[in-house]
Design an enzyme around this catalytic site. Structure first.
Site, PDB file in Angstrom:
ATOM      1  CB  CYS A 384      -0.921  -0.004   1.215  1.00  0.00           C
ATOM      2  SG  CYS A 384      -1.788   1.554   1.475  1.00  0.00           S
ATOM      3  CB  CYS A 387       1.340   1.234   4.363  1.00  0.00           C
ATOM      4  SG  CYS A 387      -0.349   0.723   4.737  1.00  0.00           S
TER       5      CYS A 387
END
Length: 464
Positions: A384, A387
């Site tokens: 991600c 993230c």
């Protein structure tokens, strides 16, 4: 780049016409007087080979789109033969007026302006200045501000046009509201609601066109719109001929700064949404739009409870780089099920100051009613990009809290663990940050999209 010729050089006027109701089979688009050729600079992008006066347009209603046709139809083989990458490079430094004129010249009645009720009203002004017939459509989601509906009416009267409204399917809206309530998007992301109220109605509208015109600009959302060309084959939607490459997307404002758009709007006395003076810059549905503070980016006012770098509703999902549409989760931030993630993605938050929690470890932590020390834990997926963006600040947080009595942990919540994290750990999107207090069994979910170290430290300090 010259944004627009001096207003003293452009003198257009909307002509009024007495048209009886029986003469109108559908709403007509206002006429525009041709400019004095001697007063217009050669680069203004206006063709003077047209008639001196453009008649009002009275067209049959389309059965598939429910909107009137303007004048002229472009041949499908002519569209397919155009090299849009080459055209985009040639027009990269063109003015919005020049780009608008080219779009209307190429596509005639097969193109329409997408109008949201915000500052993209500038597109309508540019279309009027070309002297060509044009069409305008808008998506009425049923949840717009009252000021936006009033603005629609003002724009219609100011330009002598009828906006072609597209509405969501009533059965789909009813099912969504009955199943999940009126404000489910605050909990599980705005994409589902936008899909029902905006994306699908847009898809229906575009299936009746061969091209559309948007108000996208590169400076609107650096995370998703930084590489917008002035013209492109639409990467996400299909046109009337169906299939990939059947729809062309024109972005006349792509290279224009927001302040220049507003200078143009004020110079030309273009009507504006009354929400703008109240601090609203980017305007969408009422529950998902709020004013921004001085210095904040305009997209901060849209879906403010989600990550600032993923502010797209799905209408321009083709802008998002490196993330397949099929991989987007409810918040449009790439939370997908990857079948080969363990072999291709490097893990995140690798620090001796961080505790890597297993499924058993976080289950035990969740069950404790009294803990020896509080914990802050990130639920993440290493693939991600959001993230990845917070990795440095989260590792720094762990270093600052080392020896303070607060434990910092991480739990990889994608793949086989995703359903458990959604059901038992409040996972809505990646990353989700939880604070486990010392004397409370229920973890507290961090609600903000600000993930810098100072904001995370403020969270810890407030809950200790």
């Amino acid at each position: 780049m010259a944004l627009f010729p001096s207003s003293s050089l452009l003198r257009c006027s909307i002509s009024s016409h007495a048209v009886s109701p029986r003469d109108l089979k559908a709403p007509w688009i206002g006429s525009v007087r041709q400019l004095n050729q001697s007063l217009v600079p050669s680069n203004a992008g206006i063709s003077f080979g047209k008639q001196c006066f453009v008649k009002p347009i009275c067209a049959e209603l389309r059965s598939d789109l429910g909107v009137p046709l303007a004048a002229g139809v472009v041949a499908a083989d002519e569209i397919e033969s155009l090299d849009y990458e080459k055209l985009a490079k040639e027009m990269e430094n063109g003015s919005p007026l020049e780009i608008m004129d080219k779009a209307l010249e190429k596509f005639g009645s097969e193109i329409a302006i997408a109008f949201s009720g915000a500052e993209d009203v500038a597109l309508i002004e540019y279309a009027k200045l070309t002297g060509r017939p044009f069409r305008v459509f808008s998506l009425d989601t049923g949840r717009l501000n009252s000021e936006t509906y009033q603005f629609f009416d003002t724009v219609e009267k100011h330009y002598g046009i009828r906006i072609e409204y597209m509405f969501p399917d009533a059965v789909e809206v009813q099912a969504l509201v009955r199943t999940k309530g009126l404000f489910s998007f605050y909990e599980d992301g705005h994409q589902e609601c936008c899909r029902v109220r905006k994306v699908r109605p847009l898809r229906r509208a575009l299936k009746g066109l061969r091209a559309w015109i948007t108000g996208q600009r590169k400076d609107q959302s650096p995370g998703t719109r930084a590489e917008i060309p002035v013209v492109q084959v639409d990467p996400s939607f299909e046109g009337k001929d169906g299939g990939n490459g059947s729809l062309v997307k024109w972005n006349p404002l792509a290279n224009v700064q927001g302040r220049d758009i507003w200078n143009f709007i004020h110079a030309m006395n273009v009507p504006i949404n009354t929400l703008h003076p109240k601090g609203y810059i980017s305007i969408g549905c009422e529950p998902c739009t709020r004013p921004v503070l001085p210095g904040q980016h305009e997209r901060e006012g849209r879906w403010w409870w989600e990550d600032a770098k993923a502010k797209e509703c799905g209408l321009h999902k083709g802008n998002i780089k490196h993330v397949e549409v099929s991989q987007l989760n409810g918040n449009g931030n790439g939370a997908a099920q990857h079948t080969n993630w363990s072999a291709t993605v490097t893990d995140l938050f690798n620090s001796p100051k961080l505790v890597n929690l297993s499924r058993t470890g976080i289950e035990n932590l969740s069950r404790l009613e009294i803990r020896k020390e509080p914990w802050i834990v990130v639920l993440y997926a290493p693939w991600c990009r959001f993230c990845q963006a917070m990795e440095e600040s989260y590792v720094e947080l762990a270093e600052k809290l080392d020896g303070s009595g607060v434990k910092v942990g991480k739990f990889r919540a994608d793949g086989d663990q995703k359903e458990f994290a959604k059901q038992g750990l409040q996972l809505g999107s990646f990353p989700t940050i939880l604070f486990f207090p010392k004397y409370s069994s229920k973890p507290i979910k961090y609600p903000s999209e600000k993930r810098d170290v100072d904001s995370l430290m403020a969270l810890v300090s407030a809950l200790l």
